[in-house]
Design a protein around this motif. Structure first.
Motif, PDB file in Angstrom:
ATOM      1  N   ASN A 143     -24.790  16.808 -36.332  1.00  0.00           N
ATOM      2  CA  ASN A 143     -25.704  15.701 -36.625  1.00  0.00           C
ATOM      3  C   ASN A 143     -26.900  16.188 -37.440  1.00  0.00           C
ATOM      4  O   ASN A 143     -27.823  16.804 -36.919  1.00  0.00           O
ATOM      5  N   GLN A 144     -26.887  15.856 -38.730  1.00  0.00           N
ATOM      6  CA  GLN A 144     -27.969  16.241 -39.631  1.00  0.00           C
ATOM      7  C   GLN A 144     -28.743  15.033 -40.155  1.00  0.00           C
ATOM      8  O   GLN A 144     -29.793  15.195 -40.782  1.00  0.00           O
ATOM      9  N   LEU A 145     -28.242  13.839 -39.898  1.00  0.00           N
ATOM     10  CA  LEU A 145     -28.838  12.648 -40.495  1.00  0.00           C
ATOM     11  C   LEU A 145     -29.602  11.780 -39.515  1.00  0.00           C
ATOM     12  O   LEU A 145     -30.456  10.994 -39.915  1.00  0.00           O
ATOM     13  N   GLY A 146     -29.292  11.881 -38.213  1.00  0.00           N
ATOM     14  CA  GLY A 146     -29.925  11.013 -37.232  1.00  0.00           C
ATOM     15  C   GLY A 146     -29.355   9.607 -37.299  1.00  0.00           C
ATOM     16  O   GLY A 146     -28.359   9.337 -37.967  1.00  0.00           O
ATOM     17  N   GLY A 147     -30.004   8.673 -36.614  1.00  0.00           N
ATOM     18  CA  GLY A 147     -29.525   7.292 -36.589  1.00  0.00           C
ATOM     19  C   GLY A 147     -28.267   7.122 -35.764  1.00  0.00           C
ATOM     20  O   GLY A 147     -27.749   8.062 -35.173  1.00  0.00           O
ATOM     21  N   TRP A 148     -27.799   5.885 -35.697  1.00  0.00           N
ATOM     22  CA  TRP A 148     -26.575   5.535 -34.980  1.00  0.00           C
ATOM     23  C   TRP A 148     -26.614   6.076 -33.546  1.00  0.00           C
ATOM     24  O   TRP A 148     -25.647   6.642 -33.043  1.00  0.00           O
ATOM     25  N   TYR A 149     -27.725   5.905 -32.873  1.00  0.00           N
ATOM     26  CA  TYR A 149     -27.963   6.496 -31.559  1.00  0.00           C
ATOM     27  C   TYR A 149     -26.858   6.186 -30.552  1.00  0.00           C
ATOM     28  O   TYR A 149     -26.299   7.096 -29.924  1.00  0.00           O
ATOM     29  N   GLY A 150     -26.595   4.906 -30.332  1.00  0.00           N
ATOM     30  CA  GLY A 150     -25.653   4.518 -29.283  1.00  0.00           C
ATOM     31  C   GLY A 150     -24.240   4.992 -29.542  1.00  0.00           C
ATOM     32  O   GLY A 150     -23.574   5.521 -28.643  1.00  0.00           O
ATOM     33  N   TYR A 151     -23.766   4.813 -30.769  1.00  0.00           N
ATOM     34  CA  TYR A 151     -22.399   5.210 -31.104  1.00  0.00           C
ATOM     35  C   TYR A 151     -22.245   6.721 -31.034  1.00  0.00           C
ATOM     36  O   TYR A 151     -21.277   7.240 -30.470  1.00  0.00           O
ATOM     37  N   ARG A 152     -23.215   7.446 -31.601  1.00  0.00           N
ATOM     38  CA  ARG A 152     -23.173   8.912 -31.531  1.00  0.00           C
ATOM     39  C   ARG A 152     -23.131   9.385 -30.075  1.00  0.00           C
ATOM     40  O   ARG A 152     -22.320  10.239 -29.701  1.00  0.00           O
ATOM     41  N   ALA A 153     -24.034   8.844 -29.272  1.00  0.00           N
ATOM     42  CA  ALA A 153     -24.155   9.298 -27.887  1.00  0.00           C
ATOM     43  C   ALA A 153     -22.918   8.952 -27.072  1.00  0.00           C
ATOM     44  O   ALA A 153     -22.453   9.754 -26.247  1.00  0.00           O
ATOM     45  N   ALA A 154     -22.368   7.763 -27.296  1.00  0.00           N
ATOM     46  CA  ALA A 154     -21.185   7.349 -26.539  1.00  0.00           C
ATOM     47  C   ALA A 154     -19.968   8.206 -26.898  1.00  0.00           C
ATOM     48  O   ALA A 154     -19.188   8.580 -26.019  1.00  0.00           O
ATOM     49  N   LYS A 155     -19.810   8.517 -28.178  1.00  0.00           N
ATOM     50  CA  LYS A 155     -18.676   9.362 -28.576  1.00  0.00           C
ATOM     51  C   LYS A 155     -18.875  10.803 -28.107  1.00  0.00           C
ATOM     52  O   LYS A 155     -17.905  11.488 -27.738  1.00  0.00           O
ATOM     53  N   ALA A 156     -20.124  11.276 -28.088  1.00  0.00           N
ATOM     54  CA  ALA A 156     -20.390  12.602 -27.534  1.00  0.00           C
ATOM     55  C   ALA A 156     -20.054  12.625 -26.045  1.00  0.00           C
ATOM     56  O   ALA A 156     -19.499  13.610 -25.531  1.00  0.00           O
ATOM     57  N   ALA A 157     -20.377  11.539 -25.353  1.00  0.00           N
ATOM     58  CA  ALA A 157     -20.039  11.436 -23.932  1.00  0.00           C
ATOM     59  C   ALA A 157     -18.527  11.428 -23.736  1.00  0.00           C
ATOM     60  O   ALA A 157     -18.002  12.070 -22.814  1.00  0.00           O
ATOM     61  N   LEU A 158     -17.820  10.704 -24.593  1.00  0.00           N
ATOM     62  CA  LEU A 158     -16.358  10.692 -24.522  1.00  0.00           C
ATOM     63  C   LEU A 158     -15.791  12.101 -24.663  1.00  0.00           C
ATOM     64  O   LEU A 158     -14.896  12.506 -23.905  1.00  0.00           O
ATOM     65  N   ASN A 159     -16.313  12.850 -25.629  1.00  0.00           N
ATOM     66  CA  ASN A 159     -15.834  14.219 -25.835  1.00  0.00           C
ATOM     67  C   ASN A 159     -16.027  15.066 -24.578  1.00  0.00           C
ATOM     68  O   ASN A 159     -15.134  15.826 -24.189  1.00  0.00           O
ATOM     69  N   GLN A 160     -17.174  14.955 -23.948  1.00  0.00           N
ATOM     70  CA  GLN A 160     -17.440  15.737 -22.743  1.00  0.00           C
ATOM     71  C   GLN A 160     -16.577  15.287 -21.575  1.00  0.00           C
ATOM     72  O   GLN A 160     -16.041  16.113 -20.819  1.00  0.00           O
ATOM     73  N   LEU A 161     -16.436  13.982 -21.398  1.00  0.00           N
ATOM     74  CA  LEU A 161     -15.624  13.456 -20.301  1.00  0.00           C
ATOM     75  C   LEU A 161     -14.179  13.952 -20.391  1.00  0.00           C
ATOM     76  O   LEU A 161     -13.594  14.401 -19.400  1.00  0.00           O
TER      77      LEU A 161
END
Length: 236
Positions: A143-161
């Motif tokens: 992540n170098q651009l920022g933005g898209w908070y919810g989508y980024r965070a939810a997909k990061a959570a999916l990866n960890q889960l």
């Protein structure tokens, strides 16, 4: 064109989100391999399936178990980036609890609950795969651009889960794999408003073949990884 020859012939394959652009193409491509005895596509429009409803997930799992076929391939081709008043946030000033919860419900919680109910149905012997579509923007390290908070965070959570689930899966099903996959930029309704992002979108049928090629090539060492459509690992 892959034939998924790395899987034992027969058994059951299921694609969740089968009415979406990528999901529909994946369903057609899996059917075309003739590798599985039965291929089932589920979505709101195909099979009355609701990813955000725990009872619907349990009902779907019970129906798949009732087929009596070994569950060899699960692809979760779902995702929510925008829908009506839900749009990618450009700033922290746009963060709202209900919109974050909605993004997590579709992009992380739903797939995780599918894993809860379907991973135990995978055979204890022979290759089996549970793969969920993630997104490169879910990579924290990239992540170098920022933005898209919810989508980024939810997909990061999916990866960890699913990375965590893969560790548990290995203990009882050493030949089974649980992975998350980045399909690239695909010409679907999800990516349509963002066509000027600098990435030329590919047709869903091409994306589906790329993803199935990655799935076909998966071996035990790839269990738990976050991979792009070429099979290369992405940073967490």
């Amino acid at each position: 064109m892959t034939d998924l020859a790395s899987f034992p012939s027969g058994g059951l394959a299921v694609i969740f989100g089968a009415s979406g652009g990528i999901g529909d193409a994946l369903t057609d491509a899996v059917v075309a391999t003739e590798r599985f005895e039965r291929v089932i596509g589920l979505s709101r429009r195909a099979g009355d399936f609701d990813l955000t409803n725990a009872e619907s997930i349990e009902k779907a799992a019970a129906a798949l178990s009732a087929t009596g076929l070994p569950l060899r391939l699960v692809i979760v081709a779902t995702g929510l980036l925008h829908d009506g008043d839900l749009q990618p946030e450009k700033s922290w000033r746009q963060l709202e609890a209900d919109r974050l919860a909605r993004s997590f419900a579709v992009n992380a919680t739903g797939p995780a609950l599918l894993a809860r109910h379907l991973l135990p149905l995978l055979p204890r012997e022979g290759k089996a795969v549970f793969a969920a579509l993630s997104a490169k923007v879910g990579s924290i390290g990239d992540n170098q651009l920022g933005g898209w908070y919810g989508y980024r965070a939810a997909k990061a959570a999916l990866n960890q889960l699913l990375h965590t689930a893969a560790i548990e899966l290995r203990r009882t099903r050493p030949e089974a794999l649980c992975v998350t996959l980045h399909p690239g930029t695909v010409a679907t309704a999800l990516s349509a408003p963002f066509g000027g992002s600098g990435h030329e979108p590919v047709a869903p049928a091409i994306a589906a073949q790329r993803l199935l090629g990655v799935i076909d090539g998966l071996g035990p060492d790839e269990n738990g990884l976050f991979l792009d459509h070429s099979g290369s690992p992405l940073p967490w």
